[in-house]
Enzyme design. Structure first.
Site, PDB file in Angstrom:
ATOM      1  N   SER A  22       0.826  -1.212   0.000  1.00  0.00           N
ATOM      2  CA  SER A  22       0.000   0.000   0.000  1.00  0.00           C
ATOM      3  C   SER A  22       0.859   1.260   0.000  1.00  0.00           C
ATOM      4  O   SER A  22       0.332   2.369   0.057  1.00  0.00           O
ATOM      5  CB  SER A  22      -0.928   0.000   1.218  1.00  0.00           C
ATOM      6  OG  SER A  22      -0.203  -0.234   2.400  1.00  0.00           O
ATOM      7  N   ASN A 109      -2.529  -2.848  12.707  1.00  0.00           N
ATOM      8  CA  ASN A 109      -3.978  -2.668  12.596  1.00  0.00           C
ATOM      9  C   ASN A 109      -4.476  -1.453  13.375  1.00  0.00           C
ATOM     10  O   ASN A 109      -5.289  -0.675  12.870  1.00  0.00           O
ATOM     11  CB  ASN A 109      -4.708  -3.929  13.073  1.00  0.00           C
ATOM     12  CG  ASN A 109      -4.403  -5.128  12.195  1.00  0.00           C
ATOM     13  OD1 ASN A 109      -3.754  -4.978  11.155  1.00  0.00           O
ATOM     14  ND2 ASN A 109      -4.835  -6.306  12.604  1.00  0.00           N
ATOM     15  N   THR A 154     -39.776  27.441 -11.165  1.00  0.00           N
ATOM     16  CA  THR A 154     -40.144  26.086 -10.757  1.00  0.00           C
ATOM     17  C   THR A 154     -40.351  25.330 -12.070  1.00  0.00           C
ATOM     18  O   THR A 154     -40.796  25.939 -13.057  1.00  0.00           O
ATOM     19  CB  THR A 154     -41.447  26.031  -9.923  1.00  0.00           C
ATOM     20  OG1 THR A 154     -42.509  26.555 -10.716  1.00  0.00           O
ATOM     21  CG2 THR A 154     -41.349  26.831  -8.637  1.00  0.00           C
ATOM     22  N   HIS A 155     -39.986  24.069 -12.115  1.00  0.00           N
ATOM     23  CA  HIS A 155     -40.032  23.279 -13.360  1.00  0.00           C
ATOM     24  C   HIS A 155     -39.218  23.936 -14.477  1.00  0.00           C
ATOM     25  O   HIS A 155     -39.531  23.761 -15.646  1.00  0.00           O
ATOM     26  CB  HIS A 155     -41.468  23.082 -13.838  1.00  0.00           C
ATOM     27  CG  HIS A 155     -42.421  22.648 -12.758  1.00  0.00           C
ATOM     28  ND1 HIS A 155     -42.641  21.337 -12.445  1.00  0.00           N
ATOM     29  CD2 HIS A 155     -43.168  23.379 -11.892  1.00  0.00           C
ATOM     30  CE1 HIS A 155     -43.512  21.262 -11.447  1.00  0.00           C
ATOM     31  NE2 HIS A 155     -43.833  22.491 -11.081  1.00  0.00           N
ATOM     32  N   SER A 276     -12.804  26.963 -28.040  1.00  0.00           N
ATOM     33  CA  SER A 276     -12.964  25.780 -28.880  1.00  0.00           C
ATOM     34  C   SER A 276     -11.855  25.782 -29.923  1.00  0.00           C
ATOM     35  O   SER A 276     -11.437  26.839 -30.390  1.00  0.00           O
ATOM     36  CB  SER A 276     -14.332  25.832 -29.559  1.00  0.00           C
ATOM     37  OG  SER A 276     -14.307  25.062 -30.744  1.00  0.00           O
ATOM     38  N   LYS A 282     -16.536  30.615 -29.436  1.00  0.00           N
ATOM     39  CA  LYS A 282     -16.932  29.925 -28.207  1.00  0.00           C
ATOM     40  C   LYS A 282     -16.142  30.347 -26.973  1.00  0.00           C
ATOM     41  O   LYS A 282     -14.943  30.582 -27.018  1.00  0.00           O
ATOM     42  CB  LYS A 282     -16.752  28.418 -28.377  1.00  0.00           C
ATOM     43  CG  LYS A 282     -17.680  27.843 -29.423  1.00  0.00           C
ATOM     44  CD  LYS A 282     -19.000  27.467 -28.836  1.00  0.00           C
ATOM     45  CE  LYS A 282     -18.946  26.016 -28.438  1.00  0.00           C
ATOM     46  NZ  LYS A 282     -20.206  25.553 -27.925  1.00  0.00           N
ATOM     47  N   ASN A 284     -16.401  28.515 -23.377  1.00  0.00           N
ATOM     48  CA  ASN A 284     -17.138  27.421 -22.727  1.00  0.00           C
ATOM     49  C   ASN A 284     -16.934  27.376 -21.211  1.00  0.00           C
ATOM     50  O   ASN A 284     -15.833  27.637 -20.725  1.00  0.00           O
ATOM     51  CB  ASN A 284     -16.694  26.077 -23.313  1.00  0.00           C
ATOM     52  CG  ASN A 284     -17.003  25.966 -24.791  1.00  0.00           C
ATOM     53  OD1 ASN A 284     -17.998  26.513 -25.253  1.00  0.00           O
ATOM     54  ND2 ASN A 284     -16.144  25.298 -25.523  1.00  0.00           N
ATOM     55  N   GLU A 289     -18.597  22.656 -15.769  1.00  0.00           N
ATOM     56  CA  GLU A 289     -18.960  21.330 -16.299  1.00  0.00           C
ATOM     57  C   GLU A 289     -18.139  20.230 -15.625  1.00  0.00           C
ATOM     58  O   GLU A 289     -18.658  19.153 -15.308  1.00  0.00           O
ATOM     59  CB  GLU A 289     -18.743  21.284 -17.815  1.00  0.00           C
ATOM     60  CG  GLU A 289     -19.763  22.129 -18.575  1.00  0.00           C
ATOM     61  CD  GLU A 289     -19.402  22.292 -20.054  1.00  0.00           C
ATOM     62  OE1 GLU A 289     -18.614  21.495 -20.578  1.00  0.00           O
ATOM     63  OE2 GLU A 289     -19.918  23.243 -20.663  1.00  0.00           O
ATOM     64  N   TYR A 316      -9.954  -6.904  11.923  1.00  0.00           N
ATOM     65  CA  TYR A 316      -9.297  -6.376  10.731  1.00  0.00           C
ATOM     66  C   TYR A 316      -9.190  -7.440   9.628  1.00  0.00           C
ATOM     67  O   TYR A 316      -8.862  -8.600   9.897  1.00  0.00           O
ATOM     68  CB  TYR A 316      -7.891  -5.851  11.065  1.00  0.00           C
ATOM     69  CG  TYR A 316      -7.166  -5.326   9.835  1.00  0.00           C
ATOM     70  CD1 TYR A 316      -7.373  -4.024   9.399  1.00  0.00           C
ATOM     71  CD2 TYR A 316      -6.327  -6.150   9.084  1.00  0.00           C
ATOM     72  CE1 TYR A 316      -6.756  -3.548   8.247  1.00  0.00           C
ATOM     73  CE2 TYR A 316      -5.702  -5.677   7.928  1.00  0.00           C
ATOM     74  CZ  TYR A 316      -5.924  -4.372   7.524  1.00  0.00           C
ATOM     75  OH  TYR A 316      -5.320  -3.906   6.389  1.00  0.00           O
ATOM     76  N   GLN A 321      -7.851  -2.193   3.549  1.00  0.00           N
ATOM     77  CA  GLN A 321      -6.826  -1.375   2.894  1.00  0.00           C
ATOM     78  C   GLN A 321      -7.398  -0.599   1.705  1.00  0.00           C
ATOM     79  O   GLN A 321      -6.873   0.436   1.322  1.00  0.00           O
ATOM     80  CB  GLN A 321      -5.675  -2.286   2.432  1.00  0.00           C
ATOM     81  CG  GLN A 321      -4.549  -1.578   1.716  1.00  0.00           C
ATOM     82  CD  GLN A 321      -3.327  -2.469   1.569  1.00  0.00           C
ATOM     83  OE1 GLN A 321      -2.659  -2.752   2.544  1.00  0.00           O
ATOM     84  NE2 GLN A 321      -3.055  -2.940   0.366  1.00  0.00           N
ATOM     85  N   LYS A 324      -8.408   3.462   1.362  1.00  0.00           N
ATOM     86  CA  LYS A 324      -7.578   4.655   1.205  1.00  0.00           C
ATOM     87  C   LYS A 324      -7.673   5.358  -0.134  1.00  0.00           C
ATOM     88  O   LYS A 324      -8.001   6.545  -0.198  1.00  0.00           O
ATOM     89  CB  LYS A 324      -6.117   4.307   1.493  1.00  0.00           C
ATOM     90  CG  LYS A 324      -5.917   4.112   2.966  1.00  0.00           C
ATOM     91  CD  LYS A 324      -4.565   3.574   3.325  1.00  0.00           C
ATOM     92  CE  LYS A 324      -4.665   2.912   4.668  1.00  0.00           C
ATOM     93  NZ  LYS A 324      -5.589   1.742   4.685  1.00  0.00           N
TER      94      LYS A 324
HETATM   95  N1  ARG Z   1      -1.733  -1.406   4.670  1.00  0.00           N
HETATM   96  C1  ARG Z   1      -2.645  -1.861   5.660  1.00  0.00           C
HETATM   97  C2  ARG Z   1      -3.963  -1.129   5.504  1.00  0.00           C
HETATM   98  O1  ARG Z   1      -3.963  -0.165   4.816  1.00  0.00           O
HETATM   99  C3  ARG Z   1      -2.088  -1.633   7.020  1.00  0.00           C
HETATM  100  C4  ARG Z   1      -2.531  -2.623   8.031  1.00  0.00           C
HETATM  101  C5  ARG Z   1      -1.917  -3.916   7.740  1.00  0.00           C
HETATM  102  N2  ARG Z   1      -2.249  -4.896   8.713  1.00  0.00           N
HETATM  103  C6  ARG Z   1      -2.041  -6.183   8.469  1.00  0.00           C
HETATM  104  N3  ARG Z   1      -2.378  -6.994   9.376  1.00  0.00           N
HETATM  105  N4  ARG Z   1      -1.533  -6.575   7.330  1.00  0.00           N
HETATM  106  O2  ARG Z   1      -4.970  -1.496   6.005  1.00  0.00           O
END
Ligand code: ARG
Length: 459
Positions: A22, A109, A154-155, A276, A282, A284, A289, A316, A321, A324
């Site tokens: 990660s 964890n 409205t509408h 454009s 144009k 824009n 948007e 856990y 993971q 994130k």
């Molecule tokens: N990279 C893990 C996460 O984002 C960290 C926790 C990892 N814990 C484990 N028991 N492998 O959740």
């Protein structure tokens, strides 16, 4: 180097490592990770689990890593498994065996649960600042446009006259609610998971409340299994951001319409428009948007995190993971959209004449013409019918109610007198709407005072 090599005998598989790692995304919370570790060892020393000397060495080592990452002399190793491994391995490399004591009474964890909370807490602060700036900008627009008359719809059909100030007040209310949602999340999530260990706490005499207070939490969490697997606050944050984006998207949609050739209510600054490649005429509204378009990504994050969490048994599991990347993307997207939208609004010009003309030509004062009759003793249902006939007459002649002669009025109802013109002028129509929440200046003045107070007192 792996933190957990001891039990394993086989060669590492590169694909597995890459899939599992990660670091490419959790490196963004190196500050929070180091901050958490410093609080952890400070608590360990207070409890006599580490000596003061050991604590000092570890803290100095962690501070060194932090400043070296900040000033660019230490690169976060892309080959590390995660940010926790990187910090701990670097610490051991730098200060030797004493560094191996950092992870006493802790698991990744509870560590990642802490880092994520610290990160989200900081980002809620950043989002709050951006919403506050947007609110400030809307308030300026409100104060400058108390007499900018325009049709209320409205509408998407012209309905009754309002002012641009009143219209923008609606968005002020929406973003005010968004702000309060952020502070609600903060209140509920502000408990510290550190010391929950992998799932079942630890056998060391940790002072978890002390760690919590060092890190600015209201208290320590009460259940170690929930602590390491709770991501409710991310779901709440994604939901709050999805709502913010929905508000920004509605607002963008209106600005796109208003900026079109058909409406010409506003003109966007060149800096917030694009041209454009083929059509030279144009200009824009790409930024509006894109804000509207990016709303989908943030909705996606909410659905993703809800789906990820729904099948996870306690405590856990690695699925978590996945919280994130999607949260980070949603936060980055929402922050960018808030920033750009505020800039676009601050530089946008109103075409007051076109707005007013649109209100006059759209029979937005028809209700007021009926009210005029009611005030002269005609029952509302009859008044409605009479004004309906007047509108039809105007439509046939291609004129507005304001253009009709008194004879034409009287031909439909003798109740009309010369003062009808005054009664249906846009100014009167707006000024007479004095109930709380209405566009009349006296009602708006009260609300604006309240808005200012809210912006000053709420942090
Ligand atoms: N990279 C893990 C996460 O984002 C960290 C926790 C990892 N814990 C484990 N028991 N492998 O959740």
């Amino acid at each position: 180097m792996k933190l957990w090599g001891g039990r394993f005998t086989k060669e590492e598989n590169t694909l597995v490592n890459q899939f599992n790692a990660s670091i490419s995304f959790d490196k963004r919370f190196y500050r929070q990770d180091i901050r958490g570790s410093i609080a952890h060892v400070t608590m360990l020393a207070k409890q006599g689990i580490l000596t003061d000397k050991e604590k000092q060495q570890i803290v100095a080592g962690l501070e060194g890593i932090l400043s070296d990452v900040e000033n660019g002399t230490l690169e976060i190793d892309p080959g590390a498994e995660d940010i926790h491994s990187f910090v701990e391995t670097t610490l051991i490399l730098r200060i030797g065996d004493v560094g191996k004591k950092l992870h006493t009474g802790r698991s990744r964890n509870d560590q990642v649960a802490l880092d994520m909370k610290l990160y989200v807490r900081d980002e809620i602060g950043a989002l709050d600042t951006l919403i506050k700036e947007l609110l400030q900008t809307i308030l300026t627009v409100i104060e400058e446009n108390l007499e900018t008359y325009m049709p209320g719809f409205t509408h998407l059909q012209k309905a009754q006259p309002v002012t641009a100030a009143h219209h923008f007040g609606a968005y002020f209310e929406m973003f005010l609610r968004d702000r309060s949602r952020l502070s609600d999340i903060l209140k509920r999530m502000n408990t510290c998971p550190l010391g929950s260990g992998a799932l079942a706490g630890t056998t060391y005499p940790l002072d978890r409340e002390y760690t919590a207070s060092l890190l600015g939490f209201d208290s320590a969490t009460r259940n170690s299994m929930d602590s390491v697997s709770d991501r409710d606050y991310l779901i709440e944050l994604c939901s709050a951001m999805a709502t913010m984006m929905m508000h920004l998207s509605r607002f963008s949609e209106e600005i796109i319409l208003w900026n079109s050739n058909e409406y010409q209510f506003v003109e966007l600054d060149d800096a917030y428009s694009t041209g454009s490649s083929i059509m030279p005429q144009k200009k824009n509204p790409d930024i509006a948007e894109l804000v509207r378009g990016k709303t989908g990504r943030v909705y996606g994050a909410l659905i993703s995190i809800l789906t990820t969490m729904k099948g996870i048994p306690l405590a856990y599991n690695k699925d978590i993971q996945e919280d994130k990347e999607l949260t980070f993307d949603a936060i980055d997207t929402t922050k960018d959209c808030l920033t750009l939208f505020t800039g676009m609004l601050a530089t946008m010009k109103f075409n007051r004449d076109a707005m007013k003309k649109s209100a006059v030509n759209g029979f937005t004062n028809a209700t007021d013409a009926a009210d005029y009759l009611v005030n002269h003793g005609v029952p509302f249902r009859d008044a409605h019918g009479i004004v309906g006939q007047l509108v039809l007459h105007c439509l046939n002649k291609g004129i507005s109610l304001d253009d009709m002669s008194l004879e034409e009025y009287k031909a439909v109802s003798p109740v009309f007198e010369e003062d009808i013109y005054e009664a249906i002028s846009l100014k009167t129509c707006v000024e007479k709407r004095t109930t709380l929440g209405a566009p009349g200046p006296s009602a708006m003045a009260k609300v604006i005072t309240e808005y200012k107070r809210l912006l000053e007192t709420e942090n």
